[in-house]
Design an enzyme around this catalytic site. Structure first.
Site, mmCIF file in Angstrom:
data_model
loop_
_atom_site.group_PDB
_atom_site.id
_atom_site.type_symbol
_atom_site.label_atom_id
_atom_site.label_comp_id
_atom_site.label_asym_id
_atom_site.label_seq_id
_atom_site.Cartn_x
_atom_site.Cartn_y
_atom_site.Cartn_z
ATOM 1 N N SER A 246 9.104 7.712 -0.490
ATOM 2 C CA SER A 246 8.980 6.404 -1.151
ATOM 3 C C SER A 246 9.442 6.576 -2.588
ATOM 4 O O SER A 246 9.547 7.698 -3.091
ATOM 5 C CB SER A 246 7.512 5.970 -1.142
ATOM 6 O OG SER A 246 7.277 4.950 -2.096
ATOM 7 N N TYR A 259 -1.466 7.151 -2.488
ATOM 8 C CA TYR A 259 -0.130 6.983 -1.891
ATOM 9 C C TYR A 259 0.908 7.791 -2.671
ATOM 10 O O TYR A 259 1.757 8.466 -2.090
ATOM 11 C CB TYR A 259 0.236 5.499 -1.875
ATOM 12 C CG TYR A 259 1.532 5.170 -1.165
ATOM 13 C CD1 TYR A 259 1.580 5.054 0.228
ATOM 14 C CD2 TYR A 259 2.714 4.960 -1.874
ATOM 15 C CE1 TYR A 259 2.769 4.731 0.881
ATOM 16 C CE2 TYR A 259 3.904 4.636 -1.230
ATOM 17 C CZ TYR A 259 3.924 4.531 0.151
ATOM 18 O OH TYR A 259 5.107 4.212 0.790
HETATM 19 P P1 NAD Z 1 5.198 -1.027 8.803
HETATM 20 O O1 NAD Z 1 3.738 -1.200 8.622
HETATM 21 O O2 NAD Z 1 6.034 -2.241 9.049
HETATM 22 O O3 NAD Z 1 5.479 0.021 9.977
HETATM 23 C C1 NAD Z 1 4.763 1.226 10.089
HETATM 24 C C2 NAD Z 1 4.459 1.503 11.549
HETATM 25 O O4 NAD Z 1 3.770 2.754 11.625
HETATM 26 C C3 NAD Z 1 3.558 0.447 12.176
HETATM 27 O O5 NAD Z 1 4.130 -0.078 13.371
HETATM 28 C C4 NAD Z 1 2.262 1.190 12.462
HETATM 29 O O6 NAD Z 1 1.604 0.751 13.641
HETATM 30 C C5 NAD Z 1 2.736 2.635 12.589
HETATM 31 N N1 NAD Z 1 1.674 3.577 12.313
HETATM 32 C C6 NAD Z 1 0.777 3.533 11.275
HETATM 33 N N2 NAD Z 1 -0.083 4.542 11.373
HETATM 34 C C7 NAD Z 1 0.262 5.259 12.462
HETATM 35 C C8 NAD Z 1 -0.257 6.417 13.069
HETATM 36 N N3 NAD Z 1 -1.336 7.039 12.582
HETATM 37 N N4 NAD Z 1 0.350 6.887 14.182
HETATM 38 C C9 NAD Z 1 1.424 6.258 14.712
HETATM 39 N N5 NAD Z 1 1.948 5.144 14.178
HETATM 40 C C10 NAD Z 1 1.380 4.646 13.063
HETATM 41 O O7 NAD Z 1 5.672 -0.266 7.492
HETATM 42 P P2 NAD Z 1 7.095 0.156 6.892
HETATM 43 O O8 NAD Z 1 7.194 -0.520 5.583
HETATM 44 O O9 NAD Z 1 8.182 0.034 7.879
HETATM 45 O O10 NAD Z 1 6.786 1.680 6.573
HETATM 46 C C11 NAD Z 1 7.472 2.777 7.122
HETATM 47 C C12 NAD Z 1 7.476 3.912 6.129
HETATM 48 O O11 NAD Z 1 8.208 3.529 4.974
HETATM 49 C C13 NAD Z 1 6.099 4.341 5.615
HETATM 50 O O12 NAD Z 1 6.041 5.745 5.570
HETATM 51 C C14 NAD Z 1 6.033 3.751 4.219
HETATM 52 O O13 NAD Z 1 5.184 4.492 3.385
HETATM 53 C C15 NAD Z 1 7.482 3.857 3.811
HETATM 54 N N6 NAD Z 1 7.881 2.954 2.719
HETATM 55 C C16 NAD Z 1 7.880 1.591 2.875
HETATM 56 C C17 NAD Z 1 8.268 0.794 1.813
HETATM 57 C C18 NAD Z 1 8.299 -0.726 1.905
HETATM 58 O O14 NAD Z 1 8.554 -1.395 0.887
HETATM 59 N N7 NAD Z 1 8.054 -1.305 3.061
HETATM 60 C C19 NAD Z 1 8.671 1.367 0.591
HETATM 61 C C20 NAD Z 1 8.649 2.753 0.474
HETATM 62 C C21 NAD Z 1 8.267 3.535 1.551
#
Ligand code: NAD
Length: 354
Positions: A246, A259
């Site tokens: 991130s 985080y």
């Molecule tokens: P999201 O919530 O849309 O998707 C995450 C998915 O992971 C969900 O479907 C959830 O059910 C699954 N999940 C959560 N815990 C789990 C577990 N213990 N075992 C298996 N599956 C699990 O979120 P996203 O934004 O697509 O996030 C994906 C990654 O990107 C994360 O690591 C997040 O930290 C990172 N990220 C996101 C952003 C943003 O702005 N969305 C920015 C920086 C980093």
């Protein structure tokens, strides 16, 4: 003469609406009724108004879009808001003379043919977009998520894809064993994408519950999947692992203590493994996304944390959709990533350079 010379509709972008002499005041007046201003929509300026209906989880409805279009077409432009608009500043108000063309994903046919790639978090957001891209480029996808419903929805959307779904929690050893078992003998790639946000608490306010939950999923779960796939990759002297970090892996101003520390740990895990396994043919990299429109939940439970993080958000770039991150992740997963090992690649529209 038409009251809507620019043909504003639900398909016009938020930025186009805000910059329009009729649409801007109408939209800003509606925002003001909810205690917001045009600036609050700046991160989503490139999205079509209709897309806001899908991503706002009920805050922005189709009726609101239809009402806005009707007001513009009827020439019902609030004068007061027009004055506010001309007095206000902000990036969304000052739209560029030429609108940036929308990026369109280009599928590279066969890029993942013959490869088995494990993708966690495949039920939503960045994980789903990445799993979809790999499947559409010929890969066999082991799609992992804790949500059975989300996985079923993903698989149903790609009936021709070679997709094996495994519902399970990545922090659970039995689930990790089931994931590797489903992949079979050969594992060409792993994209560790599942993750959760914290509640923006600074360290003196962080609860054990939040700390442990965030570390368990973001760090321990990521480590467990890596530990489980490396033996197969060592045996074939080849493999690519991409962890999702991130912007919070690069700076202290993007989230709370838990985080931010967890994503710095993901960067450390990535670099250690890149160093250890580089000579064995395994590449290990991370992608650091900026703001992405997904289902991830970010709560602000601390007044101090909210004030500090919101201040830093003034330099936030526009939010993108998951497919823009899938483009970066699949580059590193694919053979085009040859010679790239141990990088933490910001995929953030330049935020990390600010
Ligand atoms: P999201 O919530 O849309 O998707 C995450 C998915 O992971 C969900 O479907 C959830 O059910 C699954 N999940 C959560 N815990 C789990 C577990 N213990 N075992 C298996 N599956 C699990 O979120 P996203 O934004 O697509 O996030 C994906 C990654 O990107 C994360 O690591 C997040 O930290 C990172 N990220 C996101 C952003 C943003 O702005 N969305 C920015 C920086 C980093």
């Amino acid at each position: 003469m038409s009251n809507n010379p620019n043909n504003l509709s639900g398909d016009s972008t938020v930025g186009t609406w805000l910059a329009d002499p009729a649409g801007g005041p109408v939209l800003r007046t509606m925002l003001a009724q909810g205690g917001q201003d045009g600036e609050s929509l700046r991160p989503v300026a490139k999205l079509a108004l209709n897309r806001l209906v899908e991503v706002s989880q009920g805050a922005f409805t189709q009726e609101m879009v239809d009402g806005l279009v009707q007001r513009v077409e009827a020439g019902d432009i609030p004068a007061e808001a027009a004055q506010t608009a001309s007095a206000s500043t902000g990036q969304a108000e000052a739209a560029p003379a030429v609108e940036t063309p929308a990026w369109v994903e280009q599928v590279t046919a066969g890029r993942f043919s013959g490869k088995t790639i494990i993708i966690t978090g495949a039920g939503s957001g960045i994980g789903r977009a990445t799993a979809s891209r790999v499947a559409r480029e010929g890969g066999r996808v082991i799609a992992v998520d804790i949500s059975t419903e989300r996985l079923a929805d993903f698989a149903a959307a790609l009936p021709d894809g070679d997709i094996v779904t495994v519902a399970g929690d990545i922090t659970d050893n039995a689930a990790v064993a089931a994931i590797v078992e489903a992949a079979g003998e050969r594992i060409d790639g792993l994209a560790n994408i599942a993750g959760i946000m914290d509640n923006m608490t600074p360290v003196h306010e962080v609860s054990d519950e939040i700390w442990n939950r965030v570390f368990n999923i973001n760090v321990t779960g990521t480590m467990k999947l890596m530990r489980a796939v490396v033996p197969a990759m060592l045996a074939q002297a080849q493999g690519s692992i991409v962890n999702v970090a991130s912007e919070a892996a690069l700076r202290g101003s993007a989230a709370g203590a838990a985080y931010t520390a967890s994503k710095h740990a993901v960067a450390g895990l990535t670099k250690s493994s890149a160093f250890m396994y580089g000579p064995s043919g395994i590449r290990v990299n991370a992608v650091a996304p900026g703001p992405v429109i997904t289902n991830i939940e970010a709560k602000f439970d601390s007044p101090l944390g909210a004030a500090r993080v919101r201040r830093a958000m003034a330099i936030l770039p526009d939010a993108v959709e998951g497919d823009a991150l899938a483009a970066s992740i699949t580059f590193l997963l694919s053979d085009d990533g040859v010679n790239v090992n141990g990088v933490i690649l910001p995929s953030d529209g330049g935020w990390s350079a600010a």
